[in-house]
Write an enzyme that holds these catalytic residues in place. Structure first.
Site, PDB file in Angstrom:
ATOM      1  N   ARG A  54       0.840  -1.220   0.000  1.00 21.32           N
ATOM      2  CA  ARG A  54       0.000   0.000   0.000  1.00 21.32           C
ATOM      3  C   ARG A  54       0.867   1.260   0.000  1.00 21.32           C
ATOM      4  O   ARG A  54       0.564   2.243   0.656  1.00 21.32           O
ATOM      5  CB  ARG A  54      -0.946   0.038   1.210  1.00 21.32           C
ATOM      6  CG  ARG A  54      -1.793  -1.177   1.406  1.00 21.32           C
ATOM      7  CD  ARG A  54      -2.905  -1.315   0.375  1.00 21.32           C
ATOM      8  NE  ARG A  54      -3.775  -2.417   0.736  1.00 21.32           N
ATOM      9  CZ  ARG A  54      -3.681  -3.649   0.249  1.00 21.32           C
ATOM     10  NH1 ARG A  54      -2.743  -3.930  -0.642  1.00 21.32           N
ATOM     11  NH2 ARG A  54      -4.509  -4.600   0.638  1.00 21.32           N
ATOM     12  N   SER A  61     -10.513   0.473   3.897  1.00 25.24           N
ATOM     13  CA  SER A  61      -9.700   0.234   5.102  1.00 25.24           C
ATOM     14  C   SER A  61      -9.073   1.537   5.553  1.00 25.24           C
ATOM     15  O   SER A  61      -8.361   2.177   4.775  1.00 25.24           O
ATOM     16  CB  SER A  61      -8.585  -0.756   4.804  1.00 25.24           C
ATOM     17  OG  SER A  61      -9.127  -1.940   4.304  1.00 25.24           O
ATOM     18  N   GLU A  82      -4.096   4.376   6.492  1.00 27.68           N
ATOM     19  CA  GLU A  82      -3.898   4.171   5.054  1.00 27.68           C
ATOM     20  C   GLU A  82      -4.485   5.347   4.265  1.00 27.68           C
ATOM     21  O   GLU A  82      -3.972   5.743   3.217  1.00 27.68           O
ATOM     22  CB  GLU A  82      -4.588   2.866   4.636  1.00 27.68           C
ATOM     23  CG  GLU A  82      -4.424   2.531   3.186  1.00 27.68           C
ATOM     24  CD  GLU A  82      -5.053   1.200   2.809  1.00 27.68           C
ATOM     25  OE1 GLU A  82      -4.700   0.167   3.404  1.00 27.68           O
ATOM     26  OE2 GLU A  82      -5.908   1.197   1.899  1.00 27.68           O
TER      27      GLU A  82
HETATM   28  P1  FAD Z   1      -8.355   9.739  -4.385  1.00 28.43           P
HETATM   29  O1  FAD Z   1      -9.014   9.433  -3.095  1.00 28.43           O
HETATM   30  O2  FAD Z   1      -8.992  10.722  -5.285  1.00 28.43           O
HETATM   31  O3  FAD Z   1      -6.857  10.194  -4.110  1.00 28.43           O
HETATM   32  C1  FAD Z   1      -6.062   9.460  -3.216  1.00 28.43           C
HETATM   33  C2  FAD Z   1      -4.660  10.100  -3.200  1.00 28.43           C
HETATM   34  O4  FAD Z   1      -4.062   9.924  -4.482  1.00 28.43           O
HETATM   35  C3  FAD Z   1      -4.688  11.611  -2.961  1.00 28.43           C
HETATM   36  O5  FAD Z   1      -3.555  11.912  -2.201  1.00 28.43           O
HETATM   37  C4  FAD Z   1      -4.598  12.208  -4.352  1.00 28.43           C
HETATM   38  O6  FAD Z   1      -3.981  13.477  -4.376  1.00 28.43           O
HETATM   39  C5  FAD Z   1      -3.742  11.185  -5.064  1.00 28.43           C
HETATM   40  N1  FAD Z   1      -4.075  11.095  -6.495  1.00 28.43           N
HETATM   41  C6  FAD Z   1      -5.241  10.701  -7.042  1.00 28.43           C
HETATM   42  N2  FAD Z   1      -5.158  10.687  -8.380  1.00 28.43           N
HETATM   43  C7  FAD Z   1      -3.909  11.119  -8.684  1.00 28.43           C
HETATM   44  C8  FAD Z   1      -3.210  11.343  -9.907  1.00 28.43           C
HETATM   45  N3  FAD Z   1      -3.762  11.117 -11.107  1.00 28.43           N
HETATM   46  N4  FAD Z   1      -1.931  11.785  -9.838  1.00 28.43           N
HETATM   47  C9  FAD Z   1      -1.336  12.026  -8.654  1.00 28.43           C
HETATM   48  N5  FAD Z   1      -1.951  11.837  -7.457  1.00 28.43           N
HETATM   49  C10 FAD Z   1      -3.210  11.385  -7.480  1.00 28.43           C
HETATM   50  N6  FAD Z   1      -7.759   0.232  -1.802  1.00 28.43           N
HETATM   51  C11 FAD Z   1      -7.019  -0.878  -2.045  1.00 28.43           C
HETATM   52  O7  FAD Z   1      -5.801  -0.800  -2.236  1.00 28.43           O
HETATM   53  N7  FAD Z   1      -7.599  -2.108  -2.057  1.00 28.43           N
HETATM   54  C12 FAD Z   1      -8.917  -2.300  -1.873  1.00 28.43           C
HETATM   55  O8  FAD Z   1      -9.389  -3.422  -1.904  1.00 28.43           O
HETATM   56  C13 FAD Z   1      -9.717  -1.133  -1.582  1.00 28.43           C
HETATM   57  N8  FAD Z   1     -11.033  -1.264  -1.335  1.00 28.43           N
HETATM   58  C14 FAD Z   1     -11.780  -0.165  -1.053  1.00 28.43           C
HETATM   59  C15 FAD Z   1     -13.134  -0.330  -0.788  1.00 28.43           C
HETATM   60  C16 FAD Z   1     -13.930   0.755  -0.519  1.00 28.43           C
HETATM   61  C17 FAD Z   1     -15.410   0.569  -0.228  1.00 28.43           C
HETATM   62  C18 FAD Z   1     -13.374   2.059  -0.553  1.00 28.43           C
HETATM   63  C19 FAD Z   1     -14.248   3.268  -0.317  1.00 28.43           C
HETATM   64  C20 FAD Z   1     -12.023   2.241  -0.800  1.00 28.43           C
HETATM   65  C21 FAD Z   1     -11.210   1.117  -1.054  1.00 28.43           C
HETATM   66  N9  FAD Z   1      -9.837   1.241  -1.309  1.00 28.43           N
HETATM   67  C22 FAD Z   1      -9.085   0.129  -1.588  1.00 28.43           C
HETATM   68  C23 FAD Z   1      -9.182   2.559  -1.280  1.00 28.43           C
HETATM   69  C24 FAD Z   1      -9.306   3.346  -2.624  1.00 28.43           C
HETATM   70  O9  FAD Z   1     -10.374   2.877  -3.387  1.00 28.43           O
HETATM   71  C25 FAD Z   1      -8.032   3.238  -3.446  1.00 28.43           C
HETATM   72  O10 FAD Z   1      -6.934   3.723  -2.729  1.00 28.43           O
HETATM   73  C26 FAD Z   1      -8.135   4.000  -4.785  1.00 28.43           C
HETATM   74  O11 FAD Z   1      -7.011   3.741  -5.585  1.00 28.43           O
HETATM   75  C27 FAD Z   1      -8.266   5.505  -4.585  1.00 28.43           C
HETATM   76  O12 FAD Z   1      -8.557   6.075  -5.836  1.00 28.43           O
HETATM   77  P2  FAD Z   1      -9.175   7.526  -5.956  1.00 28.43           P
HETATM   78  O13 FAD Z   1      -9.167   7.895  -7.405  1.00 28.43           O
HETATM   79  O14 FAD Z   1     -10.480   7.594  -5.289  1.00 28.43           O
HETATM   80  O15 FAD Z   1      -8.101   8.381  -5.172  1.00 28.43           O
HETATM   81  P1  NAP Z   2     -10.105 -10.777   4.846  1.00 24.72           P
HETATM   82  O1  NAP Z   2     -10.191 -11.713   3.680  1.00 24.72           O
HETATM   83  O2  NAP Z   2     -11.133 -10.843   5.923  1.00 24.72           O
HETATM   84  O3  NAP Z   2      -8.668 -10.886   5.508  1.00 24.72           O
HETATM   85  C1  NAP Z   2      -8.310 -10.072   6.635  1.00 24.72           C
HETATM   86  C2  NAP Z   2      -6.885  -9.593   6.467  1.00 24.72           C
HETATM   87  O4  NAP Z   2      -6.025 -10.709   6.482  1.00 24.72           O
HETATM   88  C3  NAP Z   2      -6.709  -8.887   5.157  1.00 24.72           C
HETATM   89  O5  NAP Z   2      -6.465  -7.558   5.451  1.00 24.72           O
HETATM   90  C4  NAP Z   2      -5.558  -9.583   4.451  1.00 24.72           C
HETATM   91  O6  NAP Z   2      -4.428  -8.746   4.238  1.00 24.72           O
HETATM   92  C5  NAP Z   2      -5.121 -10.681   5.393  1.00 24.72           C
HETATM   93  N1  NAP Z   2      -5.155 -11.968   4.682  1.00 24.72           N
HETATM   94  C6  NAP Z   2      -6.224 -12.778   4.496  1.00 24.72           C
HETATM   95  N2  NAP Z   2      -5.856 -13.893   3.824  1.00 24.72           N
HETATM   96  C7  NAP Z   2      -4.531 -13.763   3.570  1.00 24.72           C
HETATM   97  C8  NAP Z   2      -3.571 -14.581   2.904  1.00 24.72           C
HETATM   98  N3  NAP Z   2      -3.909 -15.765   2.393  1.00 24.72           N
HETATM   99  N4  NAP Z   2      -2.297 -14.135   2.823  1.00 24.72           N
HETATM  100  C9  NAP Z   2      -1.952 -12.934   3.328  1.00 24.72           C
HETATM  101  N5  NAP Z   2      -2.817 -12.122   3.964  1.00 24.72           N
HETATM  102  C10 NAP Z   2      -4.085 -12.527   4.101  1.00 24.72           C
HETATM  103  O7  NAP Z   2     -10.040  -9.269   4.297  1.00 24.72           O
HETATM  104  P2  NAP Z   2     -11.173  -8.297   3.803  1.00 24.72           P
HETATM  105  O8  NAP Z   2     -11.220  -7.171   4.718  1.00 24.72           O
HETATM  106  O9  NAP Z   2     -12.419  -9.050   3.463  1.00 24.72           O
HETATM  107  O10 NAP Z   2     -10.532  -7.760   2.452  1.00 24.72           O
HETATM  108  C11 NAP Z   2     -10.301  -8.639   1.379  1.00 24.72           C
HETATM  109  C12 NAP Z   2      -9.228  -8.063   0.487  1.00 24.72           C
HETATM  110  O11 NAP Z   2      -9.649  -6.797  -0.023  1.00 24.72           O
HETATM  111  C13 NAP Z   2      -7.916  -7.816   1.217  1.00 24.72           C
HETATM  112  O12 NAP Z   2      -6.861  -8.115   0.357  1.00 24.72           O
HETATM  113  C14 NAP Z   2      -7.950  -6.334   1.524  1.00 24.72           C
HETATM  114  O13 NAP Z   2      -6.660  -5.758   1.563  1.00 24.72           O
HETATM  115  C15 NAP Z   2      -8.765  -5.783   0.366  1.00 24.72           C
HETATM  116  N6  NAP Z   2      -9.495  -4.576   0.789  1.00 24.72           N
HETATM  117  C16 NAP Z   2      -8.787  -3.431   0.906  1.00 24.72           C
HETATM  118  C17 NAP Z   2      -9.429  -2.255   1.287  1.00 24.72           C
HETATM  119  C18 NAP Z   2      -8.658  -0.970   1.343  1.00 24.72           C
HETATM  120  O14 NAP Z   2      -9.272   0.083   1.457  1.00 24.72           O
HETATM  121  N7  NAP Z   2      -7.354  -0.991   1.283  1.00 24.72           N
HETATM  122  C19 NAP Z   2     -10.783  -2.265   1.573  1.00 24.72           C
HETATM  123  C20 NAP Z   2     -11.449  -3.468   1.496  1.00 24.72           C
HETATM  124  C21 NAP Z   2     -10.795  -4.625   1.098  1.00 24.72           C
HETATM  125  P3  NAP Z   2      -4.273  -7.776   2.971  1.00 24.72           P
HETATM  126  O15 NAP Z   2      -5.140  -6.607   3.279  1.00 24.72           O
HETATM  127  O16 NAP Z   2      -2.824  -7.459   3.020  1.00 24.72           O
HETATM  128  O17 NAP Z   2      -4.672  -8.477   1.743  1.00 24.72           O
END
Ligand code: FAD
Ligand code: NAP
Length: 339
Positions: A165, A239, A335
């Site tokens: 991340r 998250s 995050e």
């Molecule tokens: P923004 O919120 O608009 O911006 C985020 C940051 O990036 C800001 O600092 C902004 O300035 C910068 N930025 C945006 N676009 C640019 C650009 N073109 N150039 C330079 N800087 C830029 N994230 C995960 O990694 N995994 C997931 O599974 C995941 N699940 C999510 C589920 C939900 C329900 C929600 C609400 C969020 C989730 N996220 C997840 C977080 C989010 O969706 C991601 O981080 C996504 O990439 C953000 O994109 P955005 O365009 O909305 O960014």
């Molecule tokens: P989950 O499956 O309930 O698992 C809980 C946590 O355990 C996750 O955060 C995941 O880490 C870790 N995990 C589970 N299985 C794993 C494996 N086999 N090896 C290594 N790590 C493992 O998680 P969840 O909340 O439902 O989310 C599912 C996936 O979507 C995850 O990968 C999560 O990162 C992603 N997600 C991200 C966001 C975001 O905003 N960043 C929001 C929703 C979901 P990791 O997170 O490192 O994968």
């Protein structure tokens, strides 16, 4: 044409639904429009924010500067060989729509990243990841424009310093570059990642003649829809915290007191502890304080039930961080990008 609007509510532009104002607001749909903005003194001197879908930000106060929305669109197959398609997507494309485009065209590698909100341009920012796949696994390169020098540059994966991340754009180069496009290297012959979480279980419920990327995507969509709040209905940014990576000794100490404490190995000395487990163990899951709280199904997700301020959500995150630290000796890192 007027380049900036004044005192615009950012509520429609962040998935937490926080109602703050931007002093100045604009958008750009191509490189010329972006360059015109970068040539403005205001953009160079004031606080600035380039925003995609606003799904990874928390506004704790009015934004006393310029917010600029990236609306650059377009998807193009730039080359292919026996093994890969190289697909360039403009930064303003909606991430999930891009994933759907790839699935439709049998381009494999990002199906596990279905239904992540936000834009293509933000995907490298934190090396988005889910279900065992991160964009670094399929990343070829990106184009970005330097905010001050107004020069375009190509970054390959090494130059992006991708981590868990993390990328150079979230750290050392924060706010220095506008990402304008990202090129992905997608496979012609898919490799399925189905062991993570409940994907296989979900696939087993479908009657499939042959495994395919569309099915994997649908399995991920089904799981996400069952667990995660839809930002259109309940304000959140996914998250809120990263999963901490700790020394094995720290984890072993936790395990003595909590024998069921989960962890995932990183290397010989370190493990990843799910932050959701830490938060849930201390009773925060589902906790509601006035108009905000911790989601009832997913302890990592903080939510705005409507009318909450960003500061209230930030304060809740601080209370959680303090509680986890005093109980487990682990400091959770946010995050979400705080403004
Ligand atoms: P923004 O919120 O608009 O911006 C985020 C940051 O990036 C800001 O600092 C902004 O300035 C910068 N930025 C945006 N676009 C640019 C650009 N073109 N150039 C330079 N800087 C830029 N994230 C995960 O990694 N995994 C997931 O599974 C995941 N699940 C999510 C589920 C939900 C329900 C929600 C609400 C969020 C989730 N996220 C997840 C977080 C989010 O969706 C991601 O981080 C996504 O990439 C953000 O994109 P955005 O365009 O909305 O960014
Ligand atoms: P989950 O499956 O309930 O698992 C809980 C946590 O355990 C996750 O955060 C995941 O880490 C870790 N995990 C589970 N299985 C794993 C494996 N086999 N090896 C290594 N790590 C493992 O998680 P969840 O909340 O439902 O989310 C599912 C996936 O979507 C995850 O990968 C999560 O990162 C992603 N997600 C991200 C966001 C975001 O905003 N960043 C929001 C929703 C979901 P990791 O997170 O490192 O994968």
């Amino acid at each position: 044409m007027q380049l900036f609007q004044e005192n615009i509510s950012l509520r429609p532009y962040n998935t937490f639904g926080i109602d703050v104002n931007a002093k100045l607001f604009s958008s750009f749909a191509n490189e010329d429009e972006l360059m015109a903005l970068l040539s403005e003194k205001t953009v160079q001197t004031e606080q600035r924010l380039f925003l995609g879908g606003g799904s990874n930000v928390l506004f704790t106060q009015d934004f006393n500067g310029v917010v600029m929305i990236n609306r650059m669109k377009g998807i193009e197959l730039i080359k292919e060989d026996d093994t890969y398609y190289y697909v360039k997507a403009m930064a303003g494309e909606v991430w999930h729509q891009f994933v759907m485009y790839c699935i439709q065209h049998d381009m494999a590698g990002i199906e596990n990243l279905s239904l992540i909100p936000g834009s293509v341009g933000a995907s490298p920012m934190q090396n988005i990841g889910a279900y065992g796949v991160e964009i670094k696994d399929v990343f070829h390169g990106l184009e970005a424009i330097h905010v001050k020098e107004k020069a375009k540059r190509f970054f390959n994966a090494t130059e992006c310093s991708f981590g868990y991340r993390e990328s150079i754009f979230k750290r050392k180069e924060k706010d220095n570059w506008v990402i304008t496009s990202v090129t992905f290297r997608l496979k012609k012959r898919p490799e399925f990642h189905t062991t993570y979480g409940a994907i296989q279980e979900e696939l087993d419920k479908m009657t499939l003649d042959k495994m395919n990327i569309k099915a994997v995507s649908q399995a991920v969509i089904n799981i996400r829809q069952s667990k995660l709040p839809d930002p259109k209905k309940l304000g959140n940014a996914g998250s809120f915290f990263k999963n901490p990576v700790v020394d094995l000794t720290v984890y072993q100490a936790i395990k003595e007191k909590y024998p069921n404490a989960p962890c995932y190995p990183i290397d010989e000395h370190q493990v990843k502890v799910p932050a959701g487990w830490l938060i849930e163990t201390l009773g925060w899951k589902g906790k509601r304080i006035e108009n905000h709280g911790v989601h009832e199904k997913q302890a990592l997700v903080l939510v705005n039930y409507g009318g909450s301020t960003g500061q209230q959500i930030y304060d809740l995150s601080t209370a959680i961080i303090d509680d986890i630290h005093s109980t487990f000796g682990i400091t959770l890192e946010r995050e979400v990008n705080i403004y």
